[in-house]
Design a protein around this motif. Structure first.
Motif, PDB file in Angstrom:
ATOM      1  N   PHE A 291     -11.328  -2.241   3.051  1.00 46.56           N
ATOM      2  CA  PHE A 291     -10.017  -2.492   3.642  1.00 46.56           C
ATOM      3  C   PHE A 291      -9.155  -1.229   3.545  1.00 46.56           C
ATOM      4  CE2 PHE A 291     -11.307  -6.896   2.781  1.00 46.56           C
ATOM      5  CZ  PHE A 291     -11.005  -7.468   4.004  1.00 46.56           C
ATOM      6  N   TYR A 292      -9.486  -0.385   2.557  1.00 46.98           N
ATOM      7  CA  TYR A 292      -8.766   0.889   2.387  1.00 46.98           C
ATOM      8  C   TYR A 292      -9.768   2.030   2.276  1.00 46.98           C
ATOM      9  CZ  TYR A 292      -4.753  -2.042   1.296  1.00 46.98           C
ATOM     10  OH  TYR A 292      -3.750  -2.972   1.360  1.00 46.98           O
ATOM     11  N   ARG A 293      -9.297   3.211   2.601  1.00 46.60           N
ATOM     12  CA  ARG A 293     -10.090   4.416   2.432  1.00 46.60           C
ATOM     13  C   ARG A 293      -9.166   5.541   1.995  1.00 46.60           C
ATOM     14  NH1 ARG A 293     -12.875   6.750   7.632  1.00 46.60           N
ATOM     15  NH2 ARG A 293     -11.010   8.053   7.730  1.00 46.60           N
ATOM     16  N   LYS A 294      -9.638   6.332   1.065  1.00 43.86           N
ATOM     17  CA  LYS A 294      -8.834   7.462   0.606  1.00 43.86           C
ATOM     18  C   LYS A 294      -9.291   8.716   1.330  1.00 43.86           C
ATOM     19  CE  LYS A 294      -6.661   9.194  -3.583  1.00 43.86           C
ATOM     20  NZ  LYS A 294      -6.632   9.175  -5.064  1.00 43.86           N
ATOM     21  N   GLN A 295      -8.343   9.436   1.900  1.00 43.90           N
ATOM     22  CA  GLN A 295      -8.630  10.681   2.617  1.00 43.90           C
ATOM     23  C   GLN A 295      -7.793  11.772   1.982  1.00 43.90           C
ATOM     24  OE1 GLN A 295      -9.224  10.543   7.006  1.00 43.90           O
ATOM     25  NE2 GLN A 295      -7.524  11.979   7.079  1.00 43.90           N
ATOM     26  N   GLY A 296      -8.441  12.562   1.131  1.00 49.89           N
ATOM     27  CA  GLY A 296      -7.666  13.520   0.337  1.00 49.89           C
ATOM     28  C   GLY A 296      -6.777  12.744  -0.616  1.00 49.89           C
ATOM     29  N   GLU A 298      -4.242  10.967   0.636  1.00 50.64           N
ATOM     30  CA  GLU A 298      -3.633   9.911   1.439  1.00 50.64           C
ATOM     31  C   GLU A 298      -4.507   8.657   1.437  1.00 50.64           C
ATOM     32  OE1 GLU A 298      -1.639   9.374   5.894  1.00 50.64           O
ATOM     33  OE2 GLU A 298      -3.156  10.920   5.542  1.00 50.64           O
ATOM     34  N   VAL A 299      -3.859   7.500   1.305  1.00 49.87           N
ATOM     35  CA  VAL A 299      -4.553   6.222   1.372  1.00 49.87           C
ATOM     36  C   VAL A 299      -4.380   5.649   2.772  1.00 49.87           C
ATOM     37  CG1 VAL A 299      -4.682   3.868   0.469  1.00 49.87           C
ATOM     38  CG2 VAL A 299      -4.215   5.778  -1.088  1.00 49.87           C
ATOM     39  N   LEU A 300      -5.508   5.268   3.384  1.00 46.42           N
ATOM     40  CA  LEU A 300      -5.492   4.695   4.728  1.00 46.42           C
ATOM     41  C   LEU A 300      -5.903   3.228   4.654  1.00 46.42           C
ATOM     42  CD1 LEU A 300      -7.411   7.566   6.590  1.00 46.42           C
ATOM     43  CD2 LEU A 300      -4.939   7.362   6.242  1.00 46.42           C
ATOM     44  N   ARG A 301      -5.428   2.418   5.595  1.00 46.72           N
ATOM     45  CA  ARG A 301      -5.840   1.006   5.666  1.00 46.72           C
ATOM     46  C   ARG A 301      -6.610   0.776   6.967  1.00 46.72           C
ATOM     47  NH1 ARG A 301      -2.807  -1.547   9.490  1.00 46.72           N
ATOM     48  NH2 ARG A 301      -0.697  -0.735   9.874  1.00 46.72           N
ATOM     49  N   PHE A 302      -7.496  -0.210   6.913  1.00 48.73           N
ATOM     50  CA  PHE A 302      -8.311  -0.527   8.081  1.00 48.73           C
ATOM     51  C   PHE A 302      -7.473  -1.313   9.092  1.00 48.73           C
ATOM     52  CE2 PHE A 302     -11.594  -3.090  10.327  1.00 48.73           C
ATOM     53  CZ  PHE A 302     -12.310  -2.033  10.853  1.00 48.73           C
ATOM     54  N   GLU A 303      -7.682  -0.998  10.357  1.00 45.76           N
ATOM     55  CA  GLU A 303      -7.014  -1.713  11.443  1.00 45.76           C
ATOM     56  C   GLU A 303      -8.107  -2.316  12.328  1.00 45.76           C
ATOM     57  OE1 GLU A 303      -3.194  -0.397  13.768  1.00 45.76           O
ATOM     58  OE2 GLU A 303      -4.961   0.377  14.815  1.00 45.76           O
ATOM     59  N   LEU A 304      -8.173  -3.652  12.359  1.00 49.19           N
ATOM     60  CA  LEU A 304      -9.255  -4.328  13.056  1.00 49.19           C
ATOM     61  C   LEU A 304      -9.253  -4.028  14.554  1.00 49.19           C
ATOM     62  CD1 LEU A 304     -11.620  -6.302  13.019  1.00 49.19           C
ATOM     63  CD2 LEU A 304      -9.964  -8.178  13.228  1.00 49.19           C
ATOM     64  N   GLU A 305      -8.083  -4.007  15.166  1.00 52.48           N
ATOM     65  CA  GLU A 305      -8.009  -3.829  16.619  1.00 52.48           C
ATOM     66  C   GLU A 305      -8.689  -2.540  17.068  1.00 52.48           C
ATOM     67  OE1 GLU A 305      -5.507  -4.394  14.635  1.00 52.48           O
ATOM     68  OE2 GLU A 305      -4.955  -6.465  15.094  1.00 52.48           O
ATOM     69  N   SER A 306      -8.419  -1.449  16.360  1.00 51.45           N
ATOM     70  CA  SER A 306      -8.981  -0.153  16.755  1.00 51.45           C
ATOM     71  C   SER A 306     -10.261   0.185  15.997  1.00 51.45           C
ATOM     72  CB  SER A 306      -7.957   0.958  16.505  1.00 51.45           C
ATOM     73  OG  SER A 306      -7.664   1.066  15.112  1.00 51.45           O
ATOM     74  N   SER A 308     -10.492   1.383  13.120  1.00 52.89           N
ATOM     75  CA  SER A 308     -10.288   2.705  12.515  1.00 52.89           C
ATOM     76  C   SER A 308      -9.294   2.568  11.370  1.00 52.89           C
ATOM     77  CB  SER A 308      -9.768   3.699  13.556  1.00 52.89           C
ATOM     78  OG  SER A 308      -8.511   3.276  14.048  1.00 52.89           O
ATOM     79  N   TYR A 309      -9.079   3.689  10.693  1.00 53.17           N
ATOM     80  CA  TYR A 309      -8.157   3.701   9.557  1.00 53.17           C
ATOM     81  C   TYR A 309      -6.860   4.396   9.950  1.00 53.17           C
ATOM     82  CZ  TYR A 309     -11.897   1.977   6.588  1.00 53.17           C
ATOM     83  OH  TYR A 309     -12.875   1.199   6.019  1.00 53.17           O
ATOM     84  N   VAL A 310      -5.744   3.797   9.500  1.00 51.88           N
ATOM     85  CA  VAL A 310      -4.418   4.335   9.789  1.00 51.88           C
ATOM     86  C   VAL A 310      -3.669   4.476   8.481  1.00 51.88           C
ATOM     87  CG1 VAL A 310      -4.370   3.293  12.087  1.00 51.88           C
ATOM     88  CG2 VAL A 310      -3.437   2.025  10.144  1.00 51.88           C
ATOM     89  N   PRO A 311      -2.618   5.301   8.443  1.00 50.61           N
ATOM     90  CA  PRO A 311      -1.882   5.487   7.182  1.00 50.61           C
ATOM     91  C   PRO A 311      -1.397   4.162   6.599  1.00 50.61           C
ATOM     92  CG  PRO A 311      -1.230   7.133   8.768  1.00 50.61           C
ATOM     93  CD  PRO A 311      -2.109   6.172   9.508  1.00 50.61           C
ATOM     94  N   ALA A 312      -1.581   4.011   5.282  1.00 41.29           N
ATOM     95  CA  ALA A 312      -1.143   2.811   4.567  1.00 41.29           C
ATOM     96  C   ALA A 312       0.235   3.078   3.947  1.00 41.29           C
ATOM     97  CB  ALA A 312      -2.156   2.435   3.497  1.00 41.29           C
ATOM     98  N   GLY A 313       0.687   2.146   3.162  1.00 40.21           N
ATOM     99  CA  GLY A 313       1.971   2.312   2.481  1.00 40.21           C
ATOM    100  C   GLY A 313       3.010   1.301   2.888  1.00 40.21           C
TER     101      GLY A 313
END
Length: 797
Positions: A291-296, A298-306, A308-313
């Motif tokens: 559901f989350y992925r760390k990129q460097g 920055e923590v990203l969250r999963f977006e089902l529609e796309s 892909s991962y988008v910025p979380a917070g």
């Protein structure tokens, strides 16, 4: 309690290896089995699993090197070892056919007295037991550890109809006192108690997320600490558990239940987002994406529609954060009546939890208490569903839930059971009473099961509404003020319980501790310092010192530090044994209090260290003096003439603010000694500490004689200083870090004296005070202190 001399764990997968790790943490010998490797050494599968334990986070081992204590074995060469084991825990993959095949293989080799238990998250224990030889069936049951086994308190025990009650009692005792777990006995139904209610709740939450269109990070903010649950919330928790594990538990519900056996079955369909993440191979923390992925950073969250991962917070709206701080009755009313999606979502998931727990209580658990404790211990909730429901007003909440069911807004059309509205529960205003908790099968309130080992839990964890003794008022109060309570349970041992915020050490508390020693010497046989709840103590109360510093100057700080030092020496040289009972954090002054006690009794998950460097200071209440004295004591036991090797570890621990992240690691750092006691179960801490104080008194304990000891002197300091210069010049530490570490080196080596010079504790404490007071006046230290007080985070400058 049955003595378990050695345990065999069958299966070196994630759970099996970590169960083995927890056993060796608590000094239980363990043999870890798996299949023979097809290539290389036959124990290769197990040895690789053992080696991997050192890399896992959170760490399954209290001390990584203890991995070597796990004995590796394979099913081809080593089955005879099973005859030496009193407990055999099977923890292979969740395949019934594999498990039954393994039982047939190992059964002839199991000792006649051994208990056999399957660590399964939901398969039928009865079906497994029926495949065992007749002689083993009475000694077989389910044992469900939660992941990670070291940290999760819950263990569910599941009997079969053939399980000997005495066998289950013996295992209950061992898991409680030997492994420090909270035991709940569950009925043999799919996923037992915690996962049955918890996973159903998670699936229901996903349905409500889709309904209200909320992002995963917002949901985690809503369903974490704000809601009184684990800080990781819903989806971060799923990532930690593993989405493949979650999917397996969901499949267990799907495969073993249907609409006839569970009226909520329609809500058990695998959510689309979980299907997609599994297809992508994103299994959560283990694959570094879920559901989350760390990129460097920055923590990203999963977006089902796309996909892909988008910025979380994303955060919850503040209005709902304020609602969740209200008393329970007001809180639920506001959520139910709210018009925003976040409020309606929160009411929906709470309503669903009440509904599901009530409908299934009779089929999954003996009493409502078992459900609430299972959800607390297995899912990190502050309250179980029945506790919250009862606190908010039983009949009113029940009416709200039933109205939603009637309107078709709930997950199921199944009505709440009749006992919710009629009879003893309705009359008592809930399922938990002083008499006991509700058992819908027997139709009465039943007291908690009592085992002899539970007599060691003087103030056990209880559920709301249950009859319980409160340590804050228990026993006889000898003295009480704003900083501490002095009291006794048996007129033999005095107990000092700290009352300051975070049990910080203030001048008033020091007065109280000195009074405690005086009183114990006069009227009792020993003194136990026990703070009742976590933390043990976070150290000196810097905030309380600042006004005096501003008004009077550094002299006020020097006086306060001097008084703390006197208090520590008063504890060390008390005429009765002083035992510190440590649970949670013992940092800074809390660590100094502990090391100046005659003995320490620590819960396994205790975090001990001298952390003053983080606020730009040095330990000032005897911590550095302890390091220097301890080094001299260690050297005196050997033929070595050089003191510096015995001092290096202590200096490094203080200069780097190292904290033992378990009682075992704290022992390695020297903050716990070899004869100190590590207690597996947190609720047994006070009992063990009292018994230790009594035993020490009975054995004729006397305080150590005051004697001078040698220090490393200026030559030792020069050696340390050279290492510090290299660290500074290499950019590994800042200029201010270098200055602080130099002052620490000056104190622990005894100042400007020759190597081997004999000094006293009072002499070194004078050096400590001077270094502490020098730093208090330093602008960079003041910046660090203010940053910590305002943000709670250390400043590196």
């Amino acid at each position: 309690m049955k003595t378990v001399r050695q345990v065999a764990v069958l299966g070196a997968g994630v759970m099996g290896a970590q169960i083995a790790a927890h056993l060796v943490n608590l000094k239980v010998p363990v043999v870890l089995f798996d299949l023979p490797a097809k290539e290389g050494p036959k124990n290769g599968i197990v040895t690789r699993a053992i080696e991997n334990l050192k890399k896992l986070k959170p760490a399954p081992l209290g001390v990584a090197t203890d991995a070597a204590l796990i004995r590796a074995a394979n099913y081809e060469d080593d089955l005879a070892l099973l005859g030496e084991c009193d407990l055999v825990i099977e923890a292979i993959a969740e395949r019934m056919d594999w498990k039954l095949d393994l039982y047939r293989k190992v059964a002839p080799h199991i000792a006649p007295q051994a208990i056999v238990a399957s660590n399964t998250s939901g398969l039928s224990i009865t079906a497994m037991g029926e495949a065992l030889p007749e002689a083993l069936r009475a000694r077989f049951c389910g044992i469900h550890f939660f992941n990670p086994p070291r940290y999760m308190q819950l263990v569910e025990l599941i009997p079969t109809p053939a399980t000997d009650p005495a066998v289950l009692d013996a295992l209950h005792d061992f898991v409680t006192t030997g492994l420090g777990k909270g035991v709940v006995r569950a009925k043999d139904t799919p996923n037992f108690i915690a996962n049955r209610v918890g996973i159903a709740g998670m699936l229901g939450t996903l349905r409500e997320v889709e309904k209200y269109g909320l992002a995963f990070d917002v949901v985690d903010d809503l369903t974490g600490k704000k809601l009184g649950r684990a800080s990781s919330g819903t989806f971060r928790t799923a990532d930690v558990v593993g989405l493949d594990t979650l999917a397996h538990v969901v499949r267990t519900l799907q495969d073993n239940l249907d609409a006839a056996s569970d009226p909520f079955y329609a809500s058990f369909a695998t959510p689309e987002v979980l299907k997609v993440l599994l297809e992508m191979g994103h299994l959560g923390q283990k694959t570094k994406a879920g559901f989350y992925r760390k990129q460097g950073r920055e923590v990203l969250r999963f977006e089902l529609e796309s996909r892909s991962y988008v910025p979380a917070g994303g955060k919850a709206d503040e209005v709902y954060a304020r609602m969740l701080k209200k008393p329970a009755a007001q809180r639920l009313k506001l959520l139910r009546e709210s018009e925003g999606p976040q409020g309606r979502f929160l009411w929906a998931i709470l309503r669903n939890s009440f509904h599901y727990a009530a409908v299934h209580l009779g089929s999954i658990a003996e009493t409502a208490r078992d459900v609430d404790l299972a959800l607390r211990w297995g899912f990190g909730m502050q309250q179980g569903p029945f506790e919250l429901w009862q606190e908010a007003g039983w009949l009113q909440v029940a009416q709200w839930v039933q109205e939603d069911i009637a309107k078709g807004e709930a997950l199921s059309t199944a009505p709440l059971p009749a006992w919710v509205f009629e009879g003893p529960v309705a009359q008592a205003g809930g399922v938990h009473t002083a008499e006991g908790s509700w058992n819908p099968t027997s139709g009465r309130f039943e007291a908690p099961r009592q085992r002899p080992v539970q007599q060691r839990q003087l103030f056990p964890e209880t559920v709301r509404g249950e009859a319980a003794s409160d340590w804050k008022t228990a026993g006889r109060t000898v003295h009480e003020d704003a900083s501490l309570r002095l009291w006794t349970l048996d007129e033999d041992i005095l107990i000092a319980s700290l009352k300051t915020k975070m049990h910080a050490i203030s001048p008033e508390l020091c007065e109280g501790l000195q009074l405690a020693v005086d009183t114990a010497e006069r009227e009792f046989r020993g003194l136990v310092v026990w703070s009742g709840d976590e933390p043990f103590s976070v150290g000196a109360d810097l905030q309380a010192m600042l006004p005096a510093f501003m008004a009077v100057g550094v002299a006020a700080i020097e006086d306060a530090e001097g008084f703390m030092q006197q208090t520590m020496l008063r504890l060390r040289y008390a005429g009765v044994p002083v035992v510190s009972a440590i649970r949670g954090m013992a940092l800074g002054g809390g660590c100094e209090l502990a090391v100046h006690s005659a003995r320490r009794v620590a819960a396994l998950e205790s975090y001990i260290g001298l952390v003053e460097v983080g606020v730009g200071l040095v330990p000032g209440a005897g911590g550095l003096t302890y390091i220097a004295r301890r080094a001299a004591e260690l050297q005196a036991r050997t033929a070595h003439k050089d003191l510096l090797p015995f001092l290096s570890a202590g200096f490094e621990a203080a200069a780097m603010a190292k904290v033992g992240t378990s009682a075992l690691e704290s022992r390695q750092l020297g903050y716990l000694l070899d004869d100190d006691i590590v207690v597996p179960h947190k609720d047994e801490l006070l009992y063990v500490a009292i018994q230790q104080a009594k035993a020490m008194a009975e054995a004729g304990w006397r305080a150590p004689l005051r004697r001078p000891f040698p220090v490393a002197g200026r030559s030792g300091r020069a050696t340390i200083q050279g290492q510090l210069v290299n660290l500074r010049d290499g950019g590994f530490i800042s200029g201010h870090d270098f200055h602080i570490a130099s002052l620490i080196a000056h104190v622990v080596t005894g100042g400007d004296v020759d190597a081997g010079t004999l000094v006293t504790e009072e002499y070194l404490m004078t050096l400590e005070r001077r270094a502490f007071c020098e730093l208090v006046q330093h602008p960079k230290t003041q910046d660090r202190i203010l940053a910590m007080l305002s943000t709670g985070k250390p400043l590196r400058n």
